[in-house]
Design an enzyme around this catalytic site. Structure first.
Site, PDB file in Angstrom:
ATOM      1  N   LYS A 268       0.846  -1.193   0.000  1.00 26.76           N
ATOM      2  CA  LYS A 268       0.000   0.000   0.000  1.00 26.76           C
ATOM      3  C   LYS A 268       0.887   1.251   0.000  1.00 26.76           C
ATOM      4  O   LYS A 268       0.602   2.227  -0.685  1.00 26.76           O
ATOM      5  CB  LYS A 268      -0.868  -0.036   1.259  1.00 26.76           C
ATOM      6  CG  LYS A 268      -1.719   1.180   1.462  1.00 26.76           C
ATOM      7  CD  LYS A 268      -2.469   1.084   2.760  1.00 26.76           C
ATOM      8  CE  LYS A 268      -1.912   1.986   3.839  1.00 26.76           C
ATOM      9  NZ  LYS A 268      -1.854   3.407   3.509  1.00 26.76           N
ATOM     10  N   ARG A 269       1.971   1.179   0.753  1.00 25.30           N
ATOM     11  CA  ARG A 269       2.885   2.338   0.842  1.00 25.30           C
ATOM     12  C   ARG A 269       3.484   2.685  -0.524  1.00 25.30           C
ATOM     13  O   ARG A 269       3.683   3.849  -0.844  1.00 25.30           O
ATOM     14  CB  ARG A 269       4.004   2.078   1.862  1.00 25.30           C
ATOM     15  CG  ARG A 269       3.593   2.394   3.283  1.00 25.30           C
ATOM     16  CD  ARG A 269       4.751   2.207   4.234  1.00 25.30           C
ATOM     17  NE  ARG A 269       5.280   0.839   4.185  1.00 25.30           N
ATOM     18  CZ  ARG A 269       4.692  -0.195   4.775  1.00 25.30           C
ATOM     19  NH1 ARG A 269       3.581  -0.018   5.458  1.00 25.30           N
ATOM     20  NH2 ARG A 269       5.202  -1.405   4.681  1.00 25.30           N
TER      21      ARG A 269
END
Ligand code: GLU
Length: 509
Positions: A268-269
């Site tokens: 997600k990062r």
């Protein structure tokens, strides 16, 4: 594959947050396989870890699957012959299996407190032990039914001392996983720890629950991400101890989806950092309120999303990249799923979407675009959105591009890009446009051919180059030099709106 057994596959997420595109790809491959074999696709919610409960996460999974059109045949929502499909509602089932393992000597009670476990790790660290795990090395130094006498164990149990049940892993054995994608994988049990199977609150851990439920729900094939491969030996041993290897699911560990540079698993990062979605749909963390964008809200069509996911780890052996769902169902094969990870390329993802938007009918796009425009403050009631979509869809890569490309049809430009036409503007052209207005007013028919004919005839009367006039008309109508064929625009705008925009344009110059 045995032909007598109905294919039953499952997606078994733990509802702890947003649904990563890798998760949706697992759903997709499950779904394709089930449909191809006239089997069943089951959604099982693995929510045994109460400490990781996240408000709204389960509903979010249903919403994502619904958006993708990957509807399970059996699930907590739809029910089915093996209900309940939510593991927290199956709590009483698991205890007996854990006890069965203890009785057979494959598992044991462990009474260690969190402090004792911490002290064990400190001790192992100080002794420079290569492993800090609770395993065949360390278990004899701990408080469990192997290290304690039978009487002591009974006493502790009778006293109601909190306990967990751990699997007893015998070192120096080889566990073989016959993976449908990777072939035979050998695991040395010496490196495997004595995982907790049943927790102090009576809940099973994932390891016990996944095996028990795959068995009880008569799952035939278990597809999951490669990150679960290290857990495979525990699961295989549990199958062997509880149900027999002949009954075991067939495993397929799907390749990872990698960062664009190929360096590790896409997280997600990475999406936040590189500015693209990683989750299927928008996810708002209920605790922090942090919003993570999804493919849906970024403007992807579910058809395109499924198509691009299908290609992250599989191809049909030809150059073909665009596949409809029915083609995927027909052509998907585990034999052609890759072993190595698939790099995620957002530009390529957008290419898929563009292809799907271009080939989608206006009818297909209409509901999505109507909602999108209305949500963005554009009232679509006064124009033929159907025609507009057909006219501009080739210019849109994301559904959200429709906002910019359709706005001017509904909302006249407040100001026009004067600078872009100022040099071409003169008295002659002013006269041309002023005298065009009554011609347009009198026009009996209003379609692109008649408008173009009237416009061109008028231009030749005034002896002005048509190209320059068309460009000016475009800026009057759209506000800038963009957009599809200008006479198509006039058709959709209608006579009154077209004339009003010409009047307003002349005034601004
Ligand atoms: N509950 C696991 C997860 O969250 C499922 C892994 C499996 O499919 O065995 O992904």
């Amino acid at each position: 594959m045995e032909t007598n057994k109905q294919v039953r596959v499952r997606f078994a997420p733990s509802p702890t947050g947003g649904l990563h595109l890798g998760g949706v790809r697992t759903v997709l491959y499950n779904y394709l396989f089930a449909r191809q074999h006239n089997g069943k696709f089951i959604l099982r919610i693995e929510d045994t870890d109460q400490t990781r409960f996240v408000e709204g996460a389960e509903q979010y999974i249903y919403d994502c699957l619904h958006w993708c059109g990957l509807t399970p045949d059996e699930s907590p929502l739809t029910g089915g012959p093996f209900a309940p499909y939510r593991q927290s509602e199956r709590k009483p089932i698991y205890y007996n299996y854990a006890l069965q393992l203890v009785k057979a000597g494959y598992a044991y009670y462990a009474f260690d407190t969190p402090e004792e476990l911490e002290a064990m790790r400190e001790r192992l660290k100080a002794a420079n032990s290569h492993s800090l795990q609770y395993d065949h090395h360390s278990r004899m130094g701990m408080r469990n039914s192997i290290s304690l006498s039978e009487e002591e164990t009974i006493q502790l149990l009778e006293n109601g001392t909190p306990f967990v049940i751990r699997i007893k892993i015998q070192p120096n054995e080889t566990v073989i996983c016959n993976d449908l994608i990777r072939g035979e994988i050998h695991f040395d049990t010496s490196a495997v720890d004595d995982k907790v199977l049943l927790k102090a609150d009576g809940m099973p851990t994932y390891h016990l629950a996944v095996v028990v439920d795959d068995y009880l729900m008569q799952i035939t094939h278990a597809f999951r991400g490669e990150e679960w491969l290290p857990s495979a030996p525990i699961h295989i041993l549990l199958w062997q101890y509880l149900f027999g290897l002949d009954n075991m699911v067939k495993w397929a560990h799907l390749p990872l989806i990698l960062k664009p540079d190929g360096n590790g698993k896409l997280s997600k990062r990475d999406g936040d950092r590189l500015g693209f979605p990683v989750y299927a749909m928008n996810w708002t963390d209920p605790v922090t309120g942090e919003l993570t964008k999804g493919f849906k809200e970024t403007g992807f069509l579910p058809e395109a999303f499924n198509n691009l996911l299908s290609q992250l780890g599989w191809n049909d052996g030809t150059e073909q990249e665009i596949f409809s769902m029915s083609e995927l169902i027909e052509k998907f094969s585990l034999q052609r799923v890759h072993i190595s990870g698939a790099k995620f390329d957002f530009e390529k993802a957008k290419w898929f979407n563009h292809e799907w938007i271009k080939s989608a009918s206006a009818k297909r796009l209409l509901p999505d675009i109507t909602t999108l425009l209305n949500n963005n403050g554009i009232d679509t009631g006064n124009k033929n959105l159907f025609e507009i979509i057909d006219l501009i869809k080739d210019r849109c890569t994301l559904l959200t591009d429709f906002i910019e490309h359709t706005r001017y049809f509904f909302i006249p430009p407040k100001t026009i890009d004067v600078a872009s036409i100022a040099q071409k503007w003169d008295e002659k052209k002013k006269t041309f446009f002023e005298s065009l207005i009554p011609i347009f007013e009198k026009a009996e028919e209003w379609n692109s051919i008649t408008i173009e004919t009237l416009f061109k005839a008028h231009a030749s009367t005034h002896e002005i180059k048509i190209g320059e006039l068309q460009m000016i008309l475009r800026v009057f109508l759209v506000g800038c030099k963009a957009g599809p064929g200008v006479f198509h625009i006039t058709t959709i705008l209608g006579k009154e709106d077209t004339i009003n925009r010409i009047i307003s344009g002349i005034k601004q110059l």
